[in-house]
Write an enzyme that holds these catalytic residues in place. Sequence first.
Site, short mmCIF file in Angstrom:
data_model
loop_
_atom_site.label_atom_id
_atom_site.label_comp_id
_atom_site.label_asym_id
_atom_site.label_seq_id
_atom_site.Cartn_x
_atom_site.Cartn_y
_atom_site.Cartn_z
CD GLU A 190 50.38 -6.11 35.90
OE1 GLU A 190 49.76 -6.74 36.14
OE2 GLU A 190 51.00 -5.82 37.30
N PRO A 191 49.67 -8.78 31.85
CG PRO A 191 48.94 -11.18 31.62
CD PRO A 191 49.40 -9.79 32.69
CB ALA A 207 47.96 -3.61 33.17
N GLY A 208 49.38 -2.56 29.36
CA GLY A 208 50.68 -2.31 28.85
C GLY A 208 50.55 -1.02 28.87
CD1 TRP A 245 54.15 -9.74 25.29
CD2 TRP A 245 52.51 -7.98 26.26
NE1 TRP A 245 52.60 -9.65 25.64
CE2 TRP A 245 51.68 -8.94 26.21
CE3 TRP A 245 52.58 -7.39 27.05
CZ2 TRP A 245 50.96 -8.32 25.98
CZ3 TRP A 245 51.37 -6.34 27.41
CH2 TRP A 245 50.54 -7.34 26.06
CB ILE A 246 59.69 -9.55 30.95
CG1 ILE A 246 57.98 -8.78 31.76
CG2 ILE A 246 60.49 -9.24 31.03
CD1 ILE A 246 57.73 -7.95 32.09
CD GLN A 249 57.53 -1.41 -3.44
OE1 GLN A 249 56.97 -2.78 -2.33
NE2 GLN A 249 56.75 -2.48 -4.62
CD GLU A 262 61.84 0.80 26.44
OE1 GLU A 262 62.27 1.91 27.00
OE2 GLU A 262 62.49 0.33 26.26
C1 LIG Z 1 58.17 -7.63 21.81
C2 LIG Z 1 58.52 -6.50 22.84
C3 LIG Z 1 58.74 -6.56 24.04
C4 LIG Z 1 58.54 -5.63 25.12
N1 LIG Z 1 59.68 -5.38 26.31
C5 LIG Z 1 58.99 -5.04 27.66
C6 LIG Z 1 59.63 -5.42 27.97
O1 LIG Z 1 60.69 -5.40 28.83
N2 LIG Z 1 59.27 -5.08 29.89
C7 LIG Z 1 57.80 -3.85 29.88
O2 LIG Z 1 57.80 -4.37 30.91
N3 LIG Z 1 56.88 -4.20 28.71
C8 LIG Z 1 57.72 -4.61 27.61
N4 LIG Z 1 56.72 -4.69 26.11
C9 LIG Z 1 55.15 -4.32 26.38
C10 LIG Z 1 55.05 -3.20 25.43
O3 LIG Z 1 55.73 -1.74 27.01
C11 LIG Z 1 53.24 -2.72 26.06
O4 LIG Z 1 52.79 -3.75 24.42
C12 LIG Z 1 52.91 -1.68 25.46
O5 LIG Z 1 53.23 -0.37 26.64
C13 LIG Z 1 51.74 -1.01 24.61
O6 LIG Z 1 51.06 -2.16 25.77
P1 LIG Z 1 49.82 -2.82 25.44
O7 LIG Z 1 50.49 -4.67 24.28
O8 LIG Z 1 49.11 -4.31 26.32
O9 LIG Z 1 48.53 -2.71 24.01
P2 LIG Z 1 47.46 -1.72 24.86
O10 LIG Z 1 47.49 -0.87 25.28
O11 LIG Z 1 46.40 -2.42 24.97
O12 LIG Z 1 46.63 -0.80 23.37
C14 LIG Z 1 46.30 -1.48 22.31
C15 LIG Z 1 46.27 -0.54 21.07
O13 LIG Z 1 45.65 0.71 21.41
C16 LIG Z 1 46.03 1.88 21.75
N5 LIG Z 1 46.17 2.59 22.54
C17 LIG Z 1 46.22 2.61 24.02
N6 LIG Z 1 45.87 3.38 24.82
C18 LIG Z 1 45.58 4.60 24.31
C19 LIG Z 1 45.08 5.93 24.43
N7 LIG Z 1 44.76 6.70 25.73
N8 LIG Z 1 44.90 6.63 23.40
C20 LIG Z 1 45.01 6.38 21.92
N9 LIG Z 1 45.22 5.18 21.47
C21 LIG Z 1 45.29 3.75 22.69
C22 LIG Z 1 47.72 2.01 21.88
O14 LIG Z 1 48.68 2.33 20.96
C23 LIG Z 1 47.28 0.83 20.76
O15 LIG Z 1 47.94 0.68 19.45
C24 LIG Z 1 56.91 -5.80 25.25
C25 LIG Z 1 56.31 -5.47 24.65
C26 LIG Z 1 56.12 -5.94 22.71
C27 LIG Z 1 55.88 -5.90 21.99
#
Ligand SMILES: Cc1cc2nc3c(=O)[nH]c(=O)nc-3n(C[C@H](O)[C@H](O)[C@H](O)COP(=O)(O)OP(=O)(O)OC[C@H]3O[C@@H](n4cnc5c(N)ncnc54)[C@H](O)[C@@H]3O)c2cc1C
Length: 389
Positions: free
Chosen positions: A126-127, A129-130, A156-157, A340, A367
């Site tokens: 969710e926006p 909650a990743g 981002w589904i 490169q 994932e």
């Molecule tokens: C192209 C694409 C396709 C996707 N497809 C799907 C899908 O089909 N279904 C679905 O449900 N989701 C999907 N996603 C979402 C994806 O699973 C999330 O983007 C991912 O889990 C990371 O969440 P976030 O982007 O909110 O990053 P955030 O959780 O906001 O993290 C931001 C940064 O902080 C770091 N971070 C966060 N927590 C910690 C911690 N505890 N310790 C150290 N570092 C941390 C992360 O590694 C990252 O570098 C997709 C994303 C993309 C880009």
Amino acid sequence: VDFDLSPSHRELQLLARRVAQEKIKPRAREIDSTGRYPEDLFEAFRGTGLLGTCIPEEYGGLGLGILGLAIAIEEAAKYSNAAALMLLLTRLATGPLLIAGSEDQKKRFLPPIAAGTERASFCLSEPQAGSDVMGMRTVARRAEGEGWVLRGVKCWISGILQADWYVVFAKTSHPDSRDHREVGAFIVRRNSPGVSIGRLDDKMGVRGVDTGELVLEDAHVPPEDVITASDGFKLAMLSLNSMRPVVAARGVGLAEGALMYAVRYLKERHAFGQPLASFQGLRWEVAKVAAEIEAARLLTYRAAWLADHGKFDKAFVGYLSTSKYYATELAVRASSVALQLLGAAGYMKDHPMELYYRDAKQLTIVEGTSQVQLNLIASAVFDEDLWWD
Ligand SMILES: Cc1cc2nc3c(=O)[nH]c(=O)nc-3n(C[C@H](O)[C@H](O)[C@H](O)COP(=O)(O)OP(=O)(O)OC[C@H]3O[C@@H](n4cnc5c(N)ncnc54)[C@H](O)[C@@H]3O)c2cc1C
């Protein structure tokens, strides 16, 4: 230890290699530049049975497991990570059903995926909650009649536009709850009232398979489509654990494709009166990536073997996450090195290197990011699950 593929896995590998070379390779650049979903490739996957690679035979699939899917994806990813993702999606959304679905649900939802008459997506993020999955605010409450009603936005589904149904994780209590047990997993039909698609994303890579928002405004889920009303967090984690080698295979295939392309280029291009391939500095770069590909490939196949033997709970997280972390980071490194090695040509769209480079970055985010994998691997080591005596 037996490193030979079974005859059916070897046959699958040859089939997937042929489809990759004949169908995917010629289409990879166009898929990226138009960003259009390659329906023709889906048809090719359907026609060859590859969509059912990991679906058990009793539900119409080939029954070749996570290892089979990883092998097929490795071949596809040599040329296009969008194509590889299309195959991956056959397991991402069906994973929760395979792990926790009822027999009736498996009979209704798995055969159409294997046959390619339906597609599905996995909706956890969710926006806000990743990585922080329990930050989700989508809520499921009991309907006035029977079943459940879901409200919230998933984002981002992958495969959002083509999906006929979605596996949606939602809290069954208050949106602020952090109780892992208070999460359910629900099958939401695309054509149900209250289900719509919100904004679509403009991505830097893996274009052609759209990602976007699933908007749920009191979407009704009948009781027979509830996978579980509790412990959904655990189910999401088990599903993702079992997927680690599948994502890893996207990285392995990408690294292989990029390196093979660069090696052929080095043999042909001359500088200082000799082929680039004769320079030791460049040969060592190739050798280092080749060694890492072999390491990543072994980690991936072992993780797939574990997943296929039902070993994807906490005790095996270290092994599974290691494959995803290592292979996807390798994809980024390998595509950078390979680009490169081509010099200016690598930077231009005449060659696929910049495409590999852009696609690779997706893999270290989806994932479970690399940082999340490192957290999981570290916990496995400190808990002595990943241990050496
Ligand atoms: C192209 C694409 C396709 C996707 N497809 C799907 C899908 O089909 N279904 C679905 O449900 N989701 C999907 N996603 C979402 C994806 O699973 C999330 O983007 C991912 O889990 C990371 O969440 P976030 O982007 O909110 O990053 P955030 O959780 O906001 O993290 C931001 C940064 O902080 C770091 N971070 C966060 N927590 C910690 C911690 N505890 N310790 C150290 N570092 C941390 C992360 O590694 C990252 O570098 C997709 C994303 C993309 C880009």
